[in-house]
Design a protein around this motif. Structure first.
Motif, short mmCIF file in Angstrom:
data_model
loop_
_atom_site.label_atom_id
_atom_site.label_comp_id
_atom_site.label_asym_id
_atom_site.label_seq_id
_atom_site.Cartn_x
_atom_site.Cartn_y
_atom_site.Cartn_z
N GLY A 119 0.80 -1.22 0.00
CA GLY A 119 0.00 0.00 0.00
C GLY A 119 0.83 1.27 0.00
N LYS A 120 0.12 2.40 -0.04
CA LYS A 120 0.75 3.72 -0.07
C LYS A 120 0.13 4.58 1.04
N TYR A 121 0.98 5.17 1.88
CA TYR A 121 0.51 5.91 3.05
C TYR A 121 1.26 7.22 3.22
N ILE A 122 0.57 8.18 3.80
CA ILE A 122 1.20 9.42 4.26
C ILE A 122 1.10 9.42 5.78
N VAL A 123 2.20 9.77 6.43
CA VAL A 123 2.26 9.82 7.89
C VAL A 123 2.53 11.27 8.31
N LEU A 124 1.73 11.79 9.23
CA LEU A 124 1.87 13.17 9.67
C LEU A 124 2.47 13.23 11.06
N GLN A 125 3.60 13.92 11.19
CA GLN A 125 4.22 14.10 12.50
C GLN A 125 4.09 15.57 12.93
N SER A 126 3.27 15.80 13.94
CA SER A 126 3.12 17.13 14.53
C SER A 126 2.66 18.19 13.53
N ILE A 127 1.77 17.82 12.61
CA ILE A 127 1.15 18.82 11.72
C ILE A 127 0.07 19.53 12.53
N GLN A 128 0.27 20.80 12.79
CA GLN A 128 -0.59 21.50 13.75
C GLN A 128 -1.60 22.43 13.11
N ASP A 129 -1.46 22.72 11.83
CA ASP A 129 -2.43 23.58 11.16
C ASP A 129 -3.56 22.71 10.61
N LYS A 214 4.37 2.24 -4.83
CA LYS A 214 3.72 1.15 -4.10
C LYS A 214 4.60 0.76 -2.92
N ASN A 215 3.97 0.14 -1.93
CA ASN A 215 4.70 -0.37 -0.76
C ASN A 215 5.56 0.71 -0.11
N ALA A 216 4.96 1.88 0.11
CA ALA A 216 5.72 3.00 0.65
C ALA A 216 4.88 3.83 1.62
N ALA A 217 5.55 4.31 2.67
CA ALA A 217 4.95 5.27 3.59
C ALA A 217 5.90 6.46 3.66
N VAL A 218 5.35 7.66 3.50
CA VAL A 218 6.18 8.87 3.51
C VAL A 218 5.73 9.77 4.65
N ILE A 219 6.69 10.22 5.45
CA ILE A 219 6.40 11.05 6.61
C ILE A 219 6.56 12.52 6.27
N ILE A 220 5.55 13.32 6.63
CA ILE A 220 5.58 14.76 6.47
C ILE A 220 5.68 15.37 7.86
N GLY A 221 6.65 16.28 8.05
CA GLY A 221 6.89 16.82 9.38
C GLY A 221 6.20 18.14 9.67
N ASN A 222 6.41 18.60 10.90
CA ASN A 222 5.84 19.84 11.42
C ASN A 222 6.15 21.04 10.52
N GLU A 223 5.18 21.95 10.44
CA GLU A 223 5.29 23.12 9.56
C GLU A 223 6.56 23.94 9.80
N GLY A 224 6.95 24.09 11.06
CA GLY A 224 8.11 24.91 11.36
C GLY A 224 9.41 24.15 11.54
N ASN A 225 9.30 22.97 12.16
CA ASN A 225 10.51 22.22 12.53
C ASN A 225 10.79 20.99 11.68
N GLY A 226 9.87 20.63 10.81
CA GLY A 226 10.07 19.43 10.00
C GLY A 226 9.95 18.17 10.83
N ILE A 227 10.56 17.08 10.36
CA ILE A 227 10.51 15.83 11.11
C ILE A 227 11.55 15.84 12.21
N SER A 228 11.37 14.98 13.20
CA SER A 228 12.33 14.90 14.31
C SER A 228 13.60 14.19 13.86
N ARG A 229 14.67 14.43 14.60
CA ARG A 229 15.95 13.76 14.30
C ARG A 229 15.79 12.24 14.44
N GLU A 230 15.01 11.81 15.42
CA GLU A 230 14.81 10.38 15.61
C GLU A 230 14.25 9.73 14.35
N ILE A 231 13.28 10.39 13.73
CA ILE A 231 12.68 9.85 12.51
C ILE A 231 13.68 9.91 11.36
#
Length: 263
Positions: A119-129, A214-231
């Protein structure tokens, strides 16, 4: 078509609807509000449980179709003058109709079993708007993704601005929740789904050089800070190449470019 007319600002139902503008009140009541003819119709078509409807009496004829359909389904209808409707409405420029709906009781928690292999997925990390998050969900439906995952500190999906931005897509698009983004990463990996993150980190490659169709998940990070270093340290980082002097994009725009590439 039968309805009850509300004649006072102090009516308890008007006050109760107004309180649903707050997340804590929505959770306590187990209800949320959708405003506007478009969203009310989308909620009805998508099978959302509508409990009651409030409408501006001056617009009764305009909304007669949806009101009659809901009345036939046993939904309680209430009419009032525009000034009273404004008191209940969450938006500053209401359209004259709103519906109080039941919160979804089924669990939307992300689990390995819920993930579609290939499958294909979008993952949101700390999207606040809420507008950004809603636009992403609407675009995900438009481009045929298999789900959107909300993780840590991402906006409430019953926020009115979010609902308006989705234009009804949130009633149909599979939306999952995971308390920590890194946990979602591990679950996708356990299912064999390759995880990427949009980030300008060392080693990041152009989105044009990876296959995310296909077979992918993509993470989109916070509007100001982007994704975390851990990710960033636990995923393959990708970037959207740009030729102008701009070095970043709005989160919803970036997600839209990514999802276009995922087709």
């Amino acid at each position: 078509m039968k309805y009850t007319e509300i004649k006072t600002f102090s009516n308890s139902m008007i006050k109760a609807i107004a309180r649903l503008g707050k997340k804590s009140e929505r959770e306590e009541a187990g209800e949320f509000v959708v405003e506007g003819e478009k969203l009310v119709c989308e909620a009805e078509k998508s099978g959302v449980k509508i409990i009651r409807v409030l409408f501006d009496l001056a617009k009764k004829q305009q909304f007669s179709g949806i009101l009659e359909r809901l009345a036939d389904k046993g939904v309680q209808l209430f009419g009032c003058e525009a000034e009273i409707f404004q008191k209940a409405a969450v938006t500053t420029t209401p359209q004259g109709i709103l519906a109080v709906c039941k919160l979804d009781e089924k669990s939307n928690e992300l689990t390995v079993s819920a993930i579609k292999q290939g499958g294909k997925y979008i993952v949101l990390q700390s999207i606040q708007d809420p507008g950004n998050a809603g636009t992403i969900v609407r675009t995900a439906e438009a481009f045929g993704l298999d789900g959107v995952v909300f993780t840590e500190a991402t906006v409430d999906i019953y926020h009115m601005k979010f609902l308006r931005a989705t234009m009804g897509s949130s009633f149909r698009m599979p939306v999952y929740f995971c308390e920590r983004c890194i946990e979602a990463v591990h679950m996708f990996e356990d299912k064999g789904v390759h995880v990427y993150a949009t980030a300008l980190f060392p080693g990041a490659v152009s989105i044009k050089d990876v296959d995310i169709t296909k077979n992918a998940a993509v993470i989109i990070g916070n509007e100001g800070n982007g994704i975390s270093r851990e990710i960033a340290e636990n995923t393959d980082c990708i970037i959207i190449p740009m030729t102008g002097k701009v070095n970043s994009l709005n989160a919803a725009i970036a997600a839209s470019v990514v999802m276009w590439q995922m087709q």
